[in-house]
Design a protein around this motif. Structure first.
Motif, short mmCIF file in Angstrom:
data_model
loop_
_atom_site.label_atom_id
_atom_site.label_comp_id
_atom_site.label_asym_id
_atom_site.label_seq_id
_atom_site.Cartn_x
_atom_site.Cartn_y
_atom_site.Cartn_z
N ARG A 1 -6.33 -0.72 12.42
CA ARG A 1 -5.97 -1.94 11.69
C ARG A 1 -7.18 -2.81 11.35
NH1 ARG A 1 -1.12 -6.31 12.75
NH2 ARG A 1 -1.93 -7.91 11.35
N GLU A 2 -8.21 -2.81 12.18
CA GLU A 2 -9.30 -3.76 12.01
C GLU A 2 -10.02 -3.63 10.66
OE1 GLU A 2 -11.45 -7.03 12.73
OE2 GLU A 2 -9.78 -6.27 13.93
N PRO A 3 -10.42 -2.41 10.22
CA PRO A 3 -11.06 -2.32 8.91
C PRO A 3 -10.16 -2.78 7.77
CG PRO A 3 -11.43 -0.32 10.17
CD PRO A 3 -10.40 -1.11 10.91
N LEU A 4 -8.85 -2.51 7.88
CA LEU A 4 -7.92 -2.96 6.85
C LEU A 4 -7.82 -4.49 6.86
CD1 LEU A 4 -5.84 -2.43 4.65
CD2 LEU A 4 -4.10 -2.16 6.45
N ALA A 5 -7.78 -5.08 8.05
CA ALA A 5 -7.70 -6.54 8.15
C ALA A 5 -8.94 -7.19 7.55
CB ALA A 5 -7.52 -6.96 9.61
N GLU A 6 -10.10 -6.60 7.76
CA GLU A 6 -11.34 -7.15 7.21
C GLU A 6 -11.35 -7.05 5.69
OE1 GLU A 6 -14.50 -5.08 9.10
OE2 GLU A 6 -14.19 -6.00 11.06
N ALA A 7 -10.90 -5.91 5.15
CA ALA A 7 -10.85 -5.75 3.70
C ALA A 7 -9.85 -6.70 3.08
CB ALA A 7 -10.50 -4.30 3.35
N ALA A 8 -8.70 -6.89 3.75
CA ALA A 8 -7.69 -7.83 3.25
C ALA A 8 -8.20 -9.26 3.28
CB ALA A 8 -6.42 -7.70 4.07
N LYS A 9 -8.94 -9.61 4.33
CA LYS A 9 -9.47 -10.97 4.45
C LYS A 9 -10.41 -11.30 3.31
CE LYS A 9 -11.75 -14.04 7.76
NZ LYS A 9 -12.37 -14.14 9.12
N VAL B 1 -1.02 -8.21 2.51
CA VAL B 1 -1.11 -6.77 2.28
C VAL B 1 -0.10 -6.12 3.21
CG1 VAL B 1 -2.52 -4.71 2.49
CG2 VAL B 1 -3.51 -6.79 1.55
N LEU B 2 0.87 -5.41 2.62
CA LEU B 2 1.91 -4.74 3.40
C LEU B 2 1.59 -3.26 3.50
CD1 LEU B 2 4.74 -4.50 4.71
CD2 LEU B 2 5.68 -4.27 2.39
N PHE C 1 -8.92 8.61 0.49
CA PHE C 1 -9.00 7.15 0.57
C PHE C 1 -8.38 6.64 1.87
CE2 PHE C 1 -9.65 5.07 -3.82
CZ PHE C 1 -10.60 6.03 -4.17
N SER C 2 -9.08 5.76 2.55
CA SER C 2 -8.50 5.03 3.67
C SER C 2 -7.69 3.86 3.11
CB SER C 2 -9.61 4.49 4.57
OG SER C 2 -10.41 3.56 3.83
N PRO C 3 -6.82 3.24 3.91
CA PRO C 3 -6.09 2.07 3.42
C PRO C 3 -7.01 0.98 2.90
CG PRO C 3 -5.09 2.86 5.44
CD PRO C 3 -6.35 3.64 5.26
N GLN C 4 -8.11 0.72 3.61
CA GLN C 4 -9.01 -0.35 3.19
C GLN C 4 -9.75 -0.02 1.90
OE1 GLN C 4 -9.01 1.11 6.17
NE2 GLN C 4 -11.06 1.84 6.77
N ARG C 5 -9.97 1.27 1.65
CA ARG C 5 -10.67 1.61 0.41
C ARG C 5 -9.81 1.29 -0.80
NH1 ARG C 5 -13.50 7.39 -1.29
NH2 ARG C 5 -14.49 6.60 -3.19
N HIS C 6 -8.51 1.39 -0.68
CA HIS C 6 -7.63 0.98 -1.77
C HIS C 6 -7.88 -0.48 -2.14
CE1 HIS C 6 -5.48 4.64 -0.55
NE2 HIS C 6 -4.82 4.57 -1.70
N LEU C 7 -8.06 -1.32 -1.13
CA LEU C 7 -8.31 -2.74 -1.38
C LEU C 7 -9.68 -2.95 -2.01
CD1 LEU C 7 -6.89 -4.53 1.79
CD2 LEU C 7 -5.70 -3.68 -0.24
N LEU D 1 0.82 -1.21 0.00
CA LEU D 1 0.00 0.00 0.00
C LEU D 1 0.86 1.27 0.00
CD1 LEU D 1 -2.84 -0.89 2.54
CD2 LEU D 1 -2.96 -0.89 0.04
N ASN D 2 0.27 2.35 -0.47
CA ASN D 2 0.94 3.63 -0.46
C ASN D 2 1.03 4.18 0.96
OD1 ASN D 2 1.18 3.54 -3.25
ND2 ASN D 2 -0.77 4.59 -3.57
#
Length: 345
Positions: A294-302, A284-285, A263-269, A251-252
């Motif tokens: 971290r939780e919303p990003l972890a959910e989007a990555a999952k 996802v790094l 954009f949030s990190p999870q929105r990129h995903l 990620l950027n």
């Protein structure tokens, strides 16, 4: 010394040991996809941990020197290919001298103004040899590049985007915006992107590299104009879906003005998933300081099949650019911790 600075020093020492491992051990085959400065950051890191590295570069640029050469000669835009080659140059005098030479831009009042030396060299070899891949391999040999650079397609591509509010006077209207340079600077909100032609052929060597890789690295970079375009080339996307290689998305460090403002990190995903719903990822790094929750990003990555790895990968001086040594340490740890498809070949 703060705990963060101490950790950064330890990571840098670990990165210094990577070169010795690279010389004496089997190495992973790594393919990095992207364009521009984001891909350059990945390549500068990855060349420190493997000698079997291939960059697959987007060819939709239509601005600057690349755009002028593309319009005048009908060639692939060479700029992002040049940047990738420069990033693969070694840290010795030879490598750094050539990196500076091919990145050099002429300053004049004539037609050469702002043309990059490397762009002219690449295009000259294309015209001489009539083969994109052979010419880029030859430039890489001249530079002593620590890896190979390939275009994702052998035809120049136009990036088009659906943008809400491209015209500030009509903030709710969705317009089609044409051209990578225009998309990158739009004041509106990019909804989606596509390529023209919409079914471009992939360079066979790029497809083969993805299929034969141990790891594929996607990002960082301009999300809509450098990262996602690789997923819009059908043969390349098919290879990414079926390859046995593990895939890491980097990620950027911050939203990009124009393309991903707000954009949030999870929105990129989420955006990436909408463009390539069949694509699964493994990791996802992200930089730990760029992820407030971290939780919303972890959910989007999952939802993409991936685990999240947070690591300090940004330059310690506060500038939002990746530090090559810290990024190398993060990639190396991911490659070792998340398994492999077999012994490094």
């Amino acid at each position: 010394m703060t705990s963060r600075n101490l950790r950064l020093r330890r990571l840098r020492r670990a990165t210094s040991a990577l070169s010795a491992r690279k010389r004496g051990a089997q190495q992973p085959k790594v393919v990095a996809l992207g364009g521009g400065m984001g891909l350059s950051a990945s390549l500068a890191a990855l060349r420190r941990i493997t000698g079997d590295l291939t960059a697959v570069v987007t060819v939709a640029d239509d601005g600057g020197s690349s755009g002028r050469l593309r319009e005048e000669l009908g060639v692939l835009p060479p700029g992002d290919l040049r940047k990738a080659l420069a990033a693969l140059c070694g840290d010795d005098d030879w490598g750094q001298t050539w990196a500076q030479v091919i990145q050099h831009r002429f300053q004049s009042k004539g037609d050469l103004h702002e043309h990059a030396v490397g762009n002219l060299l690449i295009v000259a070899l294309w015209e001489q040899l009539g083969d994109h891949v052979q010419a880029l391999d030859l430039v890489g040999k001249l530079l002593g590049a620590h890896g190979r650079v390939l275009p994702m397609s052998a035809v120049p591509l136009e990036l088009q985007a659906l943008v809400r509010g491209h015209d500030p006077a009509r903030p709710d209207d969705v317009d089609t915006v044409r051209g990578q340079a225009t998309v990158a600077l739009t004041p509106g909100e990019v909804q989606s992107v596509h390529l023209v032609p919409n079914d471009p052929p992939a360079v066979p060597e790029a497809v083969e590299a993805v299929l034969d890789a141990d790891w594929v690295v996607l990002g960082p970079g301009s999300w809509f104009s450098s990262v996602i375009p690789h997923l819009l080339v059908p043969e390349l996307l098919d290879a990414l879906v079926v390859t046995k290689a593990r895939k890491v998305l980097s990620l950027n460090l911050a939203p990009q003005p124009g393309e991903t403002d707000g954009f949030s990190p999870q929105r990129h995903l989420e955006v990436l998933g909408r463009h390539a719903p069949k694509l699964a990822l493994d990791v996802v790094l992200a930089d730990e300081a760029a992820v407030p929750d971290r939780e919303p990003l972890a959910e989007a990555a999952k939802r993409l099949g991936a685990a999240v790895e947070l690591a300090p990968v940004a330059s310690p001086d506060g500038v939002p650019i990746h530090d090559p040594e810290l990024l190398a340490a993060a990639y190396d740890r991911i490659f070792r911790m998340h398994g492999r498809i077999g012994p490094w070949r």
